[in-house]
Design an enzyme around this catalytic site. Structure first.
Site, PDB file in Angstrom:
ATOM      1  N   THR A 126       0.819  -1.207   0.000  1.00 49.16           N
ATOM      2  CA  THR A 126       0.000   0.000   0.000  1.00 49.16           C
ATOM      3  C   THR A 126       0.856   1.263   0.000  1.00 49.16           C
ATOM      4  O   THR A 126       1.995   1.237   0.477  1.00 49.16           O
ATOM      5  CB  THR A 126      -0.890   0.004   1.265  1.00 49.16           C
ATOM      6  OG1 THR A 126      -1.483   1.276   1.439  1.00 49.16           O
ATOM      7  CG2 THR A 126      -0.072  -0.287   2.523  1.00 49.16           C
ATOM      8  N   ASP A 127       0.276   2.355  -0.485  1.00 49.34           N
ATOM      9  CA  ASP A 127       0.988   3.642  -0.415  1.00 49.34           C
ATOM     10  C   ASP A 127       1.002   4.192   1.014  1.00 49.34           C
ATOM     11  O   ASP A 127       1.711   5.157   1.303  1.00 49.34           O
ATOM     12  CB  ASP A 127       0.361   4.667  -1.374  1.00 49.34           C
ATOM     13  CG  ASP A 127      -1.101   4.986  -1.082  1.00 49.34           C
ATOM     14  OD1 ASP A 127      -1.705   4.372  -0.172  1.00 49.34           O
ATOM     15  OD2 ASP A 127      -1.659   5.855  -1.781  1.00 49.34           O
ATOM     16  N   TYR A 154      -1.780  -0.404  11.043  1.00 49.04           N
ATOM     17  CA  TYR A 154      -1.913  -1.123   9.767  1.00 49.04           C
ATOM     18  C   TYR A 154      -0.729  -0.842   8.847  1.00 49.04           C
ATOM     19  O   TYR A 154      -0.049  -1.759   8.366  1.00 49.04           O
ATOM     20  CB  TYR A 154      -3.224  -0.747   9.061  1.00 49.04           C
ATOM     21  CG  TYR A 154      -3.193  -1.017   7.581  1.00 49.04           C
ATOM     22  CD1 TYR A 154      -3.045  -2.315   7.095  1.00 49.04           C
ATOM     23  CD2 TYR A 154      -3.272   0.030   6.653  1.00 49.04           C
ATOM     24  CE1 TYR A 154      -2.978  -2.562   5.734  1.00 49.04           C
ATOM     25  CE2 TYR A 154      -3.203  -0.211   5.295  1.00 49.04           C
ATOM     26  CZ  TYR A 154      -3.058  -1.512   4.838  1.00 49.04           C
ATOM     27  OH  TYR A 154      -2.983  -1.761   3.493  1.00 49.04           O
TER      28      TYR A 154
END
Ligand code: TYD
Length: 341
Positions: A126-127, A154
């Site tokens: 993810t970015d 996360y």
């Protein structure tokens, strides 16, 4: 080519399976999924009998199973992950277990059955590992050169998993590539994420809980654009490299909310401003130049309003799917209230 896909019963994974079976008759997919709360066999009910698709119920933490399955495949695409920020604020442990330990287990399994490094491993990330960007500097975007600075439990767990993946390339010469995508949208997304949550709430006659001032910005990428890029990285990427995948489609949450309300014929009175998420990242934005110049990929399905409207329509047309999902494990918004109590 036979691909072992982890997390293939989730939102992005199930769209990957459907995309490959439809567009690539030279690819077989083995889907290894633990079927936790968001993995759902119903997501692939329409293709479960396809001879090029196999489902295996199991966990990436089971190294023996991973060894066996990787031994039978040519490549691994690793999508299995805990992915919802609000859940990681309530309990970070499953995030560290699945994302960090799960990735390490899978890579160790591959190392054992592929000592000559013939197989390729794409680690899908993810970015959010880059942290966030200020709202008043629109020229700034994340790229492959951006330092990691994750800010939620996360994203910290995904950053850890990315680092492990990179280290296994550096240390053992494994053919590992990392992808960092922006926010995905499309069919079969678990209705704890903002787009399916808002659309399904409105259909149910409930308001949409907009966090904070609604000015946070996300770069919305259609899930099929994302999956096309992941496949391009698998087939044409350079081992040891990472690739940023974005939709060229930055929107504030307020803009997103108004677009959803407009598509559903509702007015602003359906917005319920609620307390902000703890540590809420302000802006994510991707510069996907590397993918365009090196692998010839650009997003073609992410542009609004068309892509958002077709996604809204999918949820309107598939109420039986999300009603079953929502009546089961879904607790996202209520957990958020708990966090902010
Ligand atoms: P989300 O879909 O959870 O993705 P992420 O946090 O990984 O970007 O949230 C997208 C944006 O929408 C984020 O800025 C938080 C906001 N949001 C709300 O305003 N209300 C909600 O109920 C949810 C789930 C998210």
């Amino acid at each position: 080519m036979k691909i072992l896909l982890t997390g293939g019963s989730g939102f992005i994974g199930s769209n990957f399976v459907r995309y490959v079976l439809r567009d690539r008759d030279d690819i077989e997919v083995v889907n290894l999924d633990a079927l936790t709360y968001s993995g759902n066999p119903e997501n692939l009910a329409d293709v479960e009998n396809d001879p090029r698709y196999t489902f295996v119920h199991g966990n990436i933490l089971d190294i023996e199973l991973c060894r066996k399955l990787i031994g039978e495949c040519d490549a691994v695409i690793h999508m299995a992950a805990e992915s919802h920020v609000d859940r990681s604020i309530i309990d970070a442990r499953p995030f560290v277990e699945s994302n960090v330990l799960g990735t390490q287990t899978l890579l160790d399994a591959m190392r054992k059955v592929d000592p000559d490094n013939a197989k390729t491993f794409v680690h899908v990330s993810t970015d959010e590992v880059f942290g966030d960007l200020p709202l008043d500097r629109p020229e700034l975007k994340f790229s492959e050169a951006t330092p990691y600075a994750p800010s939620s439990p996360y994203s910290a767990s995904k950053a850890g998993s990315d680092m492990i993946a990179r280290a296994y390339h550096h240390t053992f010469g494994m053919k590992v590539m990392v992808t960092n995508c922006s926010n995905n949208f499309g069919p079969y997304q678990f209705p704890e994420k903002v787009i399916p949550l808002f659309v399904t709430n409105l259909i149910e006659g409930k308001k949409v809980p907009l966090y904070g001032d609604g000015r946070n910005v996300r770069d919305w990428l259609h899930v099929e654009d994302h999956n096309e890029a992941v496949l391009a990285v698998l087939e044409k990427g350079e081992p040891g490299e990472s690739y940023c995948i974005g939709g060229n489609n930055e929107r504030s949450n307020l803009e997103l909310t108004h677009a959803i309300l407009g598509a559903m014929g509702k007015d602003e009175s359906w917005i319920e401003p609620v307390k902000d998420r703890l540590g809420h990242d302000r802006r994510y934005a991707i510069d996907a130049t590397k993918l365009k110049t090196q692998l010839g990929w650009e997003p073609t399905r992410s542009a609004w309003p068309a892509a958002l409207e077709s996604t809204v329509k999918w949820y309107v047309d598939h109420a039986e799917w999300w009603k079953r999902v929502k009546s089961g494990a879904y607790r996202g918004y209520y957990e958020q209230q708990y966090v902010n109590r």
